[in-house]
Each structure stands twice: as structure tokens, then as C-alpha cells.
Design a protein around this motif. Structure first.
Motif, PDB file in Angstrom:
ATOM      1  N   PRO A 183     -13.305   0.799   1.557  1.00 57.87           N
ATOM      2  CA  PRO A 183     -11.895   0.495   1.838  1.00 57.87           C
ATOM      3  C   PRO A 183     -11.059   0.338   0.568  1.00 57.87           C
ATOM      4  CG  PRO A 183     -13.232  -1.463   2.131  1.00 57.87           C
ATOM      5  CD  PRO A 183     -14.192  -0.337   1.843  1.00 57.87           C
ATOM      6  N   ASN A 184      -9.851   0.914   0.595  1.00 54.23           N
ATOM      7  CA  ASN A 184      -8.906   0.739  -0.518  1.00 54.23           C
ATOM      8  C   ASN A 184      -8.348  -0.678  -0.507  1.00 54.23           C
ATOM      9  OD1 ASN A 184      -9.039   3.488  -1.357  1.00 54.23           O
ATOM     10  ND2 ASN A 184      -7.830   3.998   0.443  1.00 54.23           N
ATOM     11  N   GLN A 185      -7.953  -1.149  -1.677  1.00 58.16           N
ATOM     12  CA  GLN A 185      -7.489  -2.535  -1.806  1.00 58.16           C
ATOM     13  C   GLN A 185      -6.316  -2.623  -2.763  1.00 58.16           C
ATOM     14  OE1 GLN A 185     -11.125  -4.600  -3.175  1.00 58.16           O
ATOM     15  NE2 GLN A 185     -12.243  -3.043  -2.021  1.00 58.16           N
ATOM     16  N   LEU A 186      -5.477  -3.628  -2.556  1.00 57.86           N
ATOM     17  CA  LEU A 186      -4.482  -3.965  -3.571  1.00 57.86           C
ATOM     18  C   LEU A 186      -5.163  -4.921  -4.533  1.00 57.86           C
ATOM     19  CD1 LEU A 186      -1.243  -4.509  -1.471  1.00 57.86           C
ATOM     20  CD2 LEU A 186      -1.863  -2.537  -2.863  1.00 57.86           C
ATOM     21  N   SER A 187      -5.304  -4.499  -5.775  1.00 59.21           N
ATOM     22  CA  SER A 187      -6.159  -5.191  -6.735  1.00 59.21           C
ATOM     23  C   SER A 187      -5.347  -5.829  -7.851  1.00 59.21           C
ATOM     24  CB  SER A 187      -7.126  -4.174  -7.340  1.00 59.21           C
ATOM     25  OG  SER A 187      -7.796  -4.725  -8.453  1.00 59.21           O
TER      26      SER A 187
ATOM     27  N   PHE B 126       0.826  -1.215   0.000  1.00 56.67           N
ATOM     28  CA  PHE B 126       0.000   0.000   0.000  1.00 56.67           C
ATOM     29  C   PHE B 126       0.860   1.264   0.000  1.00 56.67           C
ATOM     30  CE2 PHE B 126      -4.444  -1.199   0.564  1.00 56.67           C
ATOM     31  CZ  PHE B 126      -4.339  -2.541   0.909  1.00 56.67           C
TER      32      PHE B 126
ATOM     33  N   ASP C 233      -7.162   4.685   3.719  1.00 55.76           N
ATOM     34  CA  ASP C 233      -8.535   5.194   3.641  1.00 55.76           C
ATOM     35  C   ASP C 233      -8.595   6.575   4.291  1.00 55.76           C
ATOM     36  OD1 ASP C 233      -8.864   2.614   2.785  1.00 55.76           O
ATOM     37  OD2 ASP C 233     -10.060   1.961   4.501  1.00 55.76           O
TER      38      ASP C 233
ATOM     39  N   LYS D 212      -6.648  -0.057  -5.618  1.00 52.50           N
ATOM     40  CA  LYS D 212      -8.026   0.143  -6.076  1.00 52.50           C
ATOM     41  C   LYS D 212      -8.787   1.002  -5.068  1.00 52.50           C
ATOM     42  CE  LYS D 212     -11.420  -3.033  -6.018  1.00 52.50           C
ATOM     43  NZ  LYS D 212     -12.120  -4.269  -6.432  1.00 52.50           N
TER      44      LYS D 212
ATOM     45  N   THR E  24     -16.150   2.339  -4.470  1.00 56.44           N
ATOM     46  CA  THR E  24     -17.305   2.958  -3.809  1.00 56.44           C
ATOM     47  C   THR E  24     -18.338   1.896  -3.475  1.00 56.44           C
ATOM     48  OG1 THR E  24     -18.791   3.292  -5.698  1.00 56.44           O
ATOM     49  CG2 THR E  24     -17.031   4.921  -5.409  1.00 56.44           C
TER      50      THR E  24
ATOM     51  N   TYR F  77      -8.265   2.628 -10.377  1.00 56.22           N
ATOM     52  CA  TYR F  77      -7.056   1.824 -10.160  1.00 56.22           C
ATOM     53  C   TYR F  77      -5.829   2.711 -10.352  1.00 56.22           C
ATOM     54  CZ  TYR F  77     -10.342  -1.986 -11.229  1.00 56.22           C
ATOM     55  OH  TYR F  77     -11.413  -2.839 -11.257  1.00 56.22           O
TER      56      TYR F  77
END
Lengths: 107, 317
Positions: B67-71, B38, B43, B91, B94, B308
Motif C-alpha cells: 500500500p502507498n502511504q503519505l510519509s 494523496f 495502489d 511513499k 514493497t 518517495y
């Protein structure tokens, strides 16, 4: 060294019906622990951890109960692929709950 | 008498090849490739400093952002896209909760990623660059482009006198109709704190702080906190399906000595913003020298949308 990250996937959400967290991509991690906390009074809550091929369709992988007498429960999962979400049921308009859900990932 | 030796380290820097697709200023402070984690992008949440760890009163629920994510940019029918170079991007997503664009943002209808930095190197210029893409979740039929309301970026800056937020917003769609025009952060004349906080008196935010949530929004897409960028019409790449994404380049440069915009670049198009100023507000307590870059995305419908970020460079000069 491994990477770890904790996301808050339900931030003090007031629920009075079944509640599903948003689809979460966790494919970089090999293990996950979901922590479900309830703030204040709450009924027995059923916790289901679900996995998915695409973040759209879901199948149950693991579960636990957060009893009315408890404040915190944890659910570990592994080999979950990429997508995770948590479904919490048991809250009603008569017996609502305020939930805080942490998702810890490591891998 | 011996000549006093000048003590200075001689530096030989070898930059990562990944920087080839960026145009950083003289000093790179952060080069964040989300294949490595990250990198401190998290967030965006309010201050839980009131009784029972509650936050301040706000019409917009600032606890609700996704929440933000590693996508790996995994899609429903396509394979995983991976990132522009590597597997993972950051990523920003919403909830499926978009409301009318004339109303305050609904719970969860935006996603943000923030990195918390501070001033270093006595810079005149600060700059953010990113390679990014966006698409809605493919949870229904159709092309889906019109479900993405906006993407944006801003700096939260405080110096010894002022706090201000220079930023830009690409208005993609309003009420399901494509718009595709850039705006910049600047408060319109005459906007009161009560206007800004949607009627809350003595709201925490003053006009010019947090334009992405506050300030009234109007039918044509204008708002108290946003001005249309002259010549700001631009077609970004939205591929023909929600499961296809293309990586695009973004850059915003700000003069923090003059407290004004310098340039925005989107793809190969450069928008000269010299002379345009963000709105200056009185400094908040204990955050002098703060510099926070923030990316965000907004949904226009009851559908989740994703931004992204393949990689981000923050540089100064």
C-alpha cells in the motif's frame, strides 16, 4: 475540511500462520479505524494493532477478536504516532483464513 | 451592423511558486504536492470482475502490491526527513520478498502508484515530472544500496487505435550487484503472448502491456519488455546510509501524435529518445483516450525498499 483515506493493507491474503501487515506511516492522521474481514470459513482470529517508533520494532496498542461466526470486526485507535501495523493470529494450515484489512485514516 | 463580439475569456494565471522547480509543458493538468494528500495517486490493483470478485489468471499476483502511504520519511536513527518542501511525500513501498531477477516478480516485491486520467486539450506532447528519492528500510546492518532492484515510470496510453506504454526503468541492482543503467519500455522482436505471460495461454496481457510485470527477464538484466537506453549509464544519488535521502529530478516527455518517445531527463542529464517507439498493441475495450501515469519500485532482496515522491507535475502541449 479533514483529509481521509482508506488503504487496503491486506488484500484477500490467504494465511495459515501469524500474519503481520507491512509497516504503514499514518502520522498525518489523528485517528484510525482498522477493519478486518475474513472471506469464507475461518477459525477465531486474534487481531492486534501495533505501533512503532521506526516501523521496525513494534509494541501492542489495541486488540480484538474476529470469532469464527463473525465476518467483520473493527478496531479504532488514536494517538498512535506515525507507524501502524496489524498482526493476525489463529490461522493454521488445518484452519486457514482469507483476510481483507482496510485501514481508514482521518486527520 | 454591429460587429459581432468575440467571446473569449481572458486568463491571467498565477502559478504556484512550487512549480519553479519543474519545467512543465504549456498546460499544467496536475501539480500534486503530497503535503495536501494523496491527490488521486492510488495502489495498482487488477480487475475484480470474475466470479466471487476474483481477478483473471496470472502468474504474477497483481493483488499483492504494497500500500502507498503519505510519509514523513521517518527513519530508524535519523529524525524524520520530511519532504523536499514540506512534511509529506508519497511513499511507494514493497514487501521484503525480492526473488531472483530472472524470475517473474514475487508477491509484494513491487510497489506502484497510479493516477487515472484521460486525454484533454488535444495534446501532441504529454510529460511527467517528479522530485523523488529512494532508500531501503534500515532493518539490518550495512549500506543497503544493492537491495533496490529498480525504480520506474510509465504512461498507460490508449488512443482511437492503439494502447501503448512508454516508460523507463532505472536498473539499480541485480542479484546484489549494482548496475545503474536506464532501460525503456519496448518489446523485443518475436516475443509471443505465451512468453509474455510466463506460459499462461490466452493471458489477459498482450506483449507491450504491463512490461513492469510481464515478459521474460534474463541474467544480464535485459528482458522481453525492456531495452537498454543508449548511453543510459547514470549514477543517481544514494547517500551513505539507508536513513539519508536526497531529492532528485525526473522528467519523461512523450509525443502521442507520433506515438514515440521524445526525451527523458534525470537530474541535469537529458537523454534524447526521439525516434524510439513504444510497442503498439490493439486497443482494449472502452478505454479510448485513457492516460494513466504510474511510478513503481522493485526490491532485489528480502528487504522492503521505498520510493518517495515529493511532488509530481503532469503537463501537456
Amino acid at each position: 475540511m479533514q483529509t481521509t483515506n482508506t488503504s487496503v493493507i491486506a488484500r484477500r491474503v490467504k494465511i495459515s500462520d501469524a500474519h503481520a501487515t507491512l509497516p504503514y506511516e499514518a502520522g498525518w492522521a489523528t485517528e484510525a479505524v482498522i477493519f478486518v474481514q475474513a472471506e469464507g470459513d475461518h477459525p477465531d482470529l486474534a487481531i492486534a494493532v501495533e505501533v512503532s517508533p521506526d516501523g521496525i520494532t513494534w509494541v501492542r496498542r489495541a486488540g480484538a477478536t474476529l470469532a469464527a461466526s463473525q465476518q467483520l470486526v473493527d478496531v479504532p485507535v488514536a494517538q498512535f504516532g506515525n507507524w501502524l501495523r496489524v498482526v493476525i493470529t489463529g490461522a493454521t494450515s488445518e484452519q486457514p483464513a482469507r483476510v481483507l484489512v482496510h485501514l481508514n485514516l482521518k486527520g | 451592423m454591429t460587429k459581432e463580439r468575440e467571446i473569449s475569456m481572458q486568463k491571467f494565471l498565477s502559478y504556484d511558486r512550487g512549480l519553479e522547480r519543474f519545467n512543465p509543458l504549456a498546460r499544467v493538468i496536475c501539480y500534486d504536492d503530497f503535503d495536501t494528500g494523496f491527490n488521486g495517486w492510488l495502489d495498482l490493483t487488477p480487475n475484480y470482475v470474475e466470479e466471487n470478485y476474483e481477478s483473471f489468471d496470472s502468474v504474477v499476483d497483481l493483488s499483492s502490491w504494497a500500500p502507498n502511504q503519505l510519509s514523513s520519511a521517518s527513519m530508524r536513527f535519523a529524525s524524520s526527513h520530511g519532504s523536499m518542501e514540506g512534511t509529506y511525500s508519497l511513499k511507494i513501498t514493497t514487501a521484503p520478498t525480492g526473488g531472483p531477477h530472472t524470475e517473474p516478480p514475487r508477491n509484494g516485491s513491487m510497489g506502484h502508484a497510479i493516477k487515472r486520467l484521460s486525454r484533454f486539450g488535444n495534446p501532441k506532447l504529454i510529460q511527467i515530472e517528479a522530485w523523488y528519492s529512494y532508500t531501503p528500510v534500515q532493518d539490518r546492518e550495512g549500506k543497503g544500496e544493492e537491495d533496490i532492484r529498480a525504480i520506474g515510470f510509465f504512461f498507460d496510453v490508449q488512443d482511437s487505435e492503439y494502447r501503448y506504454m512508454p516508460g523507463v526503468r532505472y536498473v539499480n541492482s541485480l542479484g546484489g550487484k549494482l548496475v545503474k543503467k536506464w532501460q525503456y519500455y519496448q518489446v523485443s522482436e518475436g516475443v509471443t503472448p505465451e512468453d509474455w505471460n510466463f506460459g499462461v495461454k490466452d493471458g489477459w496481457c498482450v506483449p507491450g502491456v504491463d512490461n513492469q510485470w510481464y515478459g521474460r527477464r534474463f541474467e544480464d538484466g535485459s528482458g522481453d519488455g525492456y531495452q537498454w537506453l543508449p548511453g543510459g549509464e547514470q549514477e543517481l544519488v544514494y547517500n551513505e546510509s539507508p536513513d539519508k535521502i536526497n531529492w532528485m529530478y525526473f522528467r519523461l516527455t512523450v509525443d502521442i501524435e507520433k506515438r514515440e518517445y521524445v526525451e527523458m531527463q534525470s537530474g541535469d542529464q537529458v537523454f534524447d529518445m526521439r525516434g524510439i517507439k513504444p510497442t503498439l498493441t490493439e486497443g482494449y475495450a472502452s478505454i479510448d483516450n485513457l492516460i494513466n501515469p504510474i511510478f513503481f519500485i522493485e526490491t532485489d532482496s528480502e528487504r522492503s525498499v521505498n520510493l518517495y515522491l515529493d511532488s509530481v507535475v503532469y503537463s501537456v502541449e
